[in-house]
Scaffold this active site. Sequence first.
Site, PDB file in Angstrom:
ATOM      1  N   ASP A 209      63.182  59.201  63.016  1.00 13.28           N
ATOM      2  CA  ASP A 209      62.750  58.031  62.223  1.00 13.28           C
ATOM      3  C   ASP A 209      63.378  58.102  60.835  1.00 13.28           C
ATOM      4  OD1 ASP A 209      60.909  57.061  64.227  1.00 13.28           O
ATOM      5  OD2 ASP A 209      59.565  58.689  63.664  1.00 13.28           O
TER       6      ASP A 209
ATOM      7  N   ASP B 127      55.458  50.277  71.609  1.00 10.76           N
ATOM      8  CA  ASP B 127      54.703  51.050  70.625  1.00 10.76           C
ATOM      9  C   ASP B 127      53.225  50.779  70.912  1.00 10.76           C
ATOM     10  OD1 ASP B 127      57.131  51.670  69.517  1.00 10.76           O
ATOM     11  OD2 ASP B 127      56.807  50.661  67.615  1.00 10.76           O
TER      12      ASP B 127
HETATM   13  O1  1PR Z   1      55.737  61.823  65.378  1.00 13.83           O
HETATM   14  O2  1PR Z   1      55.867  62.943  67.576  1.00 13.83           O
HETATM   15  O3  1PR Z   1      53.756  61.857  66.851  1.00 13.83           O
HETATM   16  O4  1PR Z   1      55.736  60.529  67.480  1.00 13.83           O
HETATM   17  C1  1PR Z   1      55.359  59.284  67.013  1.00 13.83           C
HETATM   18  C2  1PR Z   1      56.331  58.294  67.544  1.00 13.83           C
HETATM   19  O5  1PR Z   1      55.867  57.001  67.176  1.00 13.83           O
HETATM   20  C3  1PR Z   1      57.727  58.456  66.980  1.00 13.83           C
HETATM   21  O6  1PR Z   1      58.656  58.350  68.038  1.00 13.83           O
HETATM   22  C4  1PR Z   1      57.908  57.278  66.028  1.00 13.83           C
HETATM   23  O7  1PR Z   1      59.206  56.734  66.137  1.00 13.83           O
HETATM   24  C5  1PR Z   1      56.895  56.278  66.547  1.00 13.83           C
HETATM   25  N1  1PR Z   1      56.261  55.494  65.478  1.00 13.83           N
HETATM   26  C6  1PR Z   1      55.381  55.961  64.572  1.00 13.83           C
HETATM   27  N2  1PR Z   1      54.972  54.947  63.779  1.00 13.83           N
HETATM   28  C7  1PR Z   1      55.610  53.844  64.176  1.00 13.83           C
HETATM   29  C8  1PR Z   1      55.461  52.505  63.620  1.00 13.83           C
HETATM   30  O8  1PR Z   1      56.151  51.569  64.003  1.00 13.83           O
HETATM   31  N3  1PR Z   1      54.548  52.369  62.664  1.00 13.83           N
HETATM   32  N4  1PR Z   1      57.186  53.357  65.929  1.00 13.83           N
HETATM   33  C9  1PR Z   1      56.422  54.182  65.258  1.00 13.83           C
HETATM   34  C10 1PR Z   1      58.468  53.465  65.919  1.00 13.83           C
HETATM   35  C11 1PR Z   1      60.312  52.444  66.490  1.00 13.83           C
HETATM   36  C12 1PR Z   1      60.917  52.054  67.748  1.00 13.83           C
HETATM   37  C13 1PR Z   1      60.918  50.560  67.841  1.00 13.83           C
HETATM   38  C14 1PR Z   1      62.338  50.233  67.570  1.00 13.83           C
HETATM   39  C15 1PR Z   1      62.768  48.904  68.064  1.00 13.83           C
HETATM   40  N5  1PR Z   1      58.926  52.400  66.574  1.00 13.83           N
HETATM   41  O9  1PR Z   1      60.336  52.625  68.826  1.00 13.83           O
HETATM   42  O10 1PR Z   1      60.414  50.225  69.044  1.00 13.83           O
HETATM   43  O11 1PR Z   1      62.557  50.340  66.177  1.00 13.83           O
HETATM   44  O12 1PR Z   1      62.155  47.896  67.387  1.00 13.83           O
HETATM   45  P1  1PR Z   1      62.807  46.459  67.300  1.00 13.83           P
HETATM   46  O13 1PR Z   1      63.660  46.303  68.525  1.00 13.83           O
HETATM   47  O14 1PR Z   1      61.674  45.500  67.344  1.00 13.83           O
HETATM   48  O15 1PR Z   1      63.585  46.409  66.031  1.00 13.83           O
HETATM   49  P2  1PR Z   1      55.243  61.850  66.770  1.00 13.83           P
END
Ligand code: 1PR
Length: 474
Positions: free
Chosen positions: A328, A173
């Site tokens: 999400d 991320d």
């Molecule tokens: O909505 O098309 O602009 O895309 C934004 C992207 O960013 C989406 O894929 C969304 O999942 C991601 N995103 C947005 N905000 C966050 C955040 O964390 N605040 N991250 C985010 C999402 C989720 C996974 C993470 C897993 C594994 N991250 O990618 O890496 O949950 O985590 P873990 O193994 O530590 O539990 P758009």
Amino acid sequence: MMQSLREQQLIEPLLRYLHEDRPFFGICVALQALFDSSEEAPEESGLGIIPGRVKRFDTELAVPHIGWNGIKVHQPSRIFHGFSGQEKLYFVHSYHVETTHTADVLTTTNYGCEFVSSVQKGNIIATQFHPEKSGKAGLKLLENFLDTSREAVIPQSCPAETKLAERIIACLDVRSNDQGDLVVTKGDQYDVREGGDVRNLGMPVELAQNYYEQGADEVTFLNITAFRDFPLEDMPMMEVLQKTSEKVFVPLTVGGGIRDFTDCNGKFYSALEVASEYFRSGADKISIGSDAVLIVEEVLKTGKATGLSSIEQIARVYGNQAVVISVDPRRVYVHAPDDTPHPVIETEFPGENGEKYCWYQCTVRGGREGRDLDAVTLAKVCEQLGAGEILLNCIDKDGTNSGFDLELINLVKEAVTIPVIASSGAGCPEHFLEVFTQTDAEAALAAGIFHRKEVPIGQVKRFLQENEVEIRTC
Ligand code: 1PR
């Protein structure tokens, strides 16, 4: 492809080159183009260098065939010099050539059927797999092709039947921190701040390279604040991709901010242009999050697809396999199925007030905004629109180290025929084993467990291998 070659008047010179038996290496659709015709474009003729027809996979397994599979080598070739026969190579395709056992078939691979995974005819070589994305084995194969002094061999220990490996994906991320540097961060249930600051877990290119060396089967970058910072104005992310693709030879996915956008001067950019820029910078797949939710809402409202959505346009130009939908969802608990119009599951993990049922609500803007749409409907409609894969996150599980939401994964996996990547919650190798034995997910993605250096990717893979899960070793 054939249409584009014809428009550029390249078919005749290409055929002349091939008939002169000059060195040629074709990859993926370039293998398919050597045959007579394809179900993918029945109105077009292929180059007809090798007899045969290209067909769509007709199998109960997920299509596209995405991931690392083996090869059975049928004739000697210098491209396999130094190979043991146990190597896995990266495939991503929905169409294939059925095995004909003609003299030109170099290797075959199993996926619901036995298909031609490479051909060799004089100096013409073509592979259905992507050597340029197949890690060290792929690089060795390309070196062998270039070095004509290498001896032609059949590797000693090819499998009798090849198997597709379960994939382990490292996720980064990425966002700008308060000082303006692009850093890898990681949240707890999507909250990436600690003591007011954005958590900084390292630099994206170095971390990606490190995970590649450790054996990650793919690397995914999510530009997590791109919903507010338009990616074409956020060139550091493009630079990250360019630098990573010079050093990391496994597939790269990038997501964040892929949508139509009009800047403050009124200039319009289409989602396809944003995606194209990501592909040109080195991405193999793009992932769409928030925009997918809005597209599906519109399709449900109007009852029809326009053909103009980001999913449809990007799939049309770059292929279904290039479009990943990042979901999400978060759990919404209810006491009874009739309490919501959305499809519910009876859960083993009741809500705080003893609710026995829940549905999975889609969110946008990095989990900030819940919508009146469930994850199952989102996944189904996106598949119909042309998406090739689902990246299934889970806000309740993200960053908790408590394991994947197996109930969610089974629910979505049953609803679609495209591959599903399980994401969120991995805290130990046993969690990966659970996801591959208790669900049919094709891949597992994790972030925190790798960033915190708790368990290296190699250790996860060794544990899976000891427990008879098919994986790629490198
Ligand atoms: O909505 O098309 O602009 O895309 C934004 C992207 O960013 C989406 O894929 C969304 O999942 C991601 N995103 C947005 N905000 C966050 C955040 O964390 N605040 N991250 C985010 C999402 C989720 C996974 C993470 C897993 C594994 N991250 O990618 O890496 O949950 O985590 P873990 O193994 O530590 O539990 P758009």
